[in-house]
Design a protein around this motif. Structure first.
Motif, PDB file in Angstrom:
ATOM      1  N   UNK A  27      37.217  44.491  36.369  1.00 55.96           N
ATOM      2  CA  UNK A  27      38.606  43.678  36.834  1.00 55.96           C
ATOM      3  C   UNK A  27      38.130  42.316  36.796  1.00 55.96           C
ATOM      4  N   UNK A  28      38.773  41.085  36.334  1.00 55.60           N
ATOM      5  CA  UNK A  28      38.726  40.092  36.339  1.00 55.60           C
ATOM      6  C   UNK A  28      39.045  39.423  37.642  1.00 55.60           C
ATOM      7  N   UNK A  29      38.236  38.933  38.588  1.00 53.74           N
ATOM      8  CA  UNK A  29      38.623  38.626  39.901  1.00 53.74           C
ATOM      9  C   UNK A  29      38.569  36.945  39.973  1.00 53.74           C
ATOM     10  N   UNK A  30      37.805  36.189  39.271  1.00 56.74           N
ATOM     11  CA  UNK A  30      37.755  34.759  39.422  1.00 56.74           C
ATOM     12  C   UNK A  30      37.564  34.156  37.947  1.00 56.74           C
ATOM     13  N   UNK A  62      48.156  38.723  37.645  1.00 54.59           N
ATOM     14  CA  UNK A  62      47.962  40.015  37.064  1.00 54.59           C
ATOM     15  C   UNK A  62      46.754  40.557  36.928  1.00 54.59           C
ATOM     16  N   UNK A  63      46.510  41.592  37.197  1.00 49.36           N
ATOM     17  CA  UNK A  63      45.048  42.173  36.944  1.00 49.36           C
ATOM     18  C   UNK A  63      44.605  42.374  35.617  1.00 49.36           C
ATOM     19  N   UNK A  64      43.627  41.421  35.241  1.00 43.44           N
ATOM     20  CA  UNK A  64      42.936  41.571  33.645  1.00 43.44           C
ATOM     21  C   UNK A  64      41.880  42.615  33.778  1.00 43.44           C
ATOM     22  N   UNK A  65      42.049  43.599  33.081  1.00 48.70           N
ATOM     23  CA  UNK A  65      40.942  44.777  33.113  1.00 48.70           C
ATOM     24  C   UNK A  65      40.494  44.495  31.669  1.00 48.70           C
ATOM     25  N   UNK A  66      38.924  44.758  31.620  1.00 50.67           N
ATOM     26  CA  UNK A  66      38.202  45.133  30.485  1.00 50.67           C
ATOM     27  C   UNK A  66      37.659  46.461  30.664  1.00 50.67           C
ATOM     28  N   UNK A 138      34.288  36.117  36.510  1.00 49.72           N
ATOM     29  CA  UNK A 138      33.452  36.900  37.470  1.00 49.72           C
ATOM     30  C   UNK A 138      34.339  38.376  37.495  1.00 49.72           C
ATOM     31  N   UNK A 139      33.721  39.491  37.227  1.00 46.73           N
ATOM     32  CA  UNK A 139      34.258  40.797  37.182  1.00 46.73           C
ATOM     33  C   UNK A 139      33.735  41.581  38.402  1.00 46.73           C
TER      34      UNK A 139
END
Length: 143
Positions: A27-30, A62-66, A138-139
């Motif tokens: 998850x992208x946090x920053x 919104x939560x970006x998820x890779x 940052x993930x």
């Protein structure tokens, strides 16, 4: 003799065991972008415009998820709390060697975007865009 054999097998296993894997959900946090560095501080109207532009560049909280899969494919999606399924899903190919993360074109499998890995451990990943070093992401690993 058995202890020596066990010791040798253990050492060989440790040396040849695979390194940490990027496979999983992140998850992208920053995220930092080049807008912050390029514009000097000016009046409040400009500050409001810069903040508005920053808000457009991300998904607005919104939560970006890779998700990186073991077959070198991945999926990028946006998770909304009120929905069960993620939306805005895009699939891609990737290569990861510990020092670099490369997004590949699906047909030709040529590099379309490259990232240098600043930090990679069991639960965090920090990457910097190779062509724009002022862009850092940052993930955190999602379980």
């Amino acid at each position: 003799m058995k202890t020596l054999l066990l010791l040798i097998v253990s050492v060989v296993y440790c040396v040849h065991s695979p390194a940490q894997s990027i496979v999983g959900k992140w998850q992208l946090v920053k995220q930092s972008n080049c807008v912050e560095d390029d514009l000097p501080d000016q009046d409040t109207d400009t500050d409001a415009l810069v903040e508005d532009m920053k808000g457009m560049s991300s998904a607005g909280g919104l939560a970006q998820i890779l998700e990186f899969k073991s077959n070198n494919t991945g999926q990028e999606s946006t998770k909304i709390i009120s929905r069960k399924k993620a939306y805005n899903s895009k699939s891609f190919l990737y290569k990861f060697n510990g020092e670099g993360l490369y997004i590949l074109d699906k047909k030709s499998q040529t590099i379309i975007e490259g990232f240098s890995v600043e930090k990679f451990d069991a639960d965090s990943l920090i990457i910097t865009n190779s062509s724009r070093v002022c862009e850092t992401k940052i993930f955190l690993r999602v379980k």
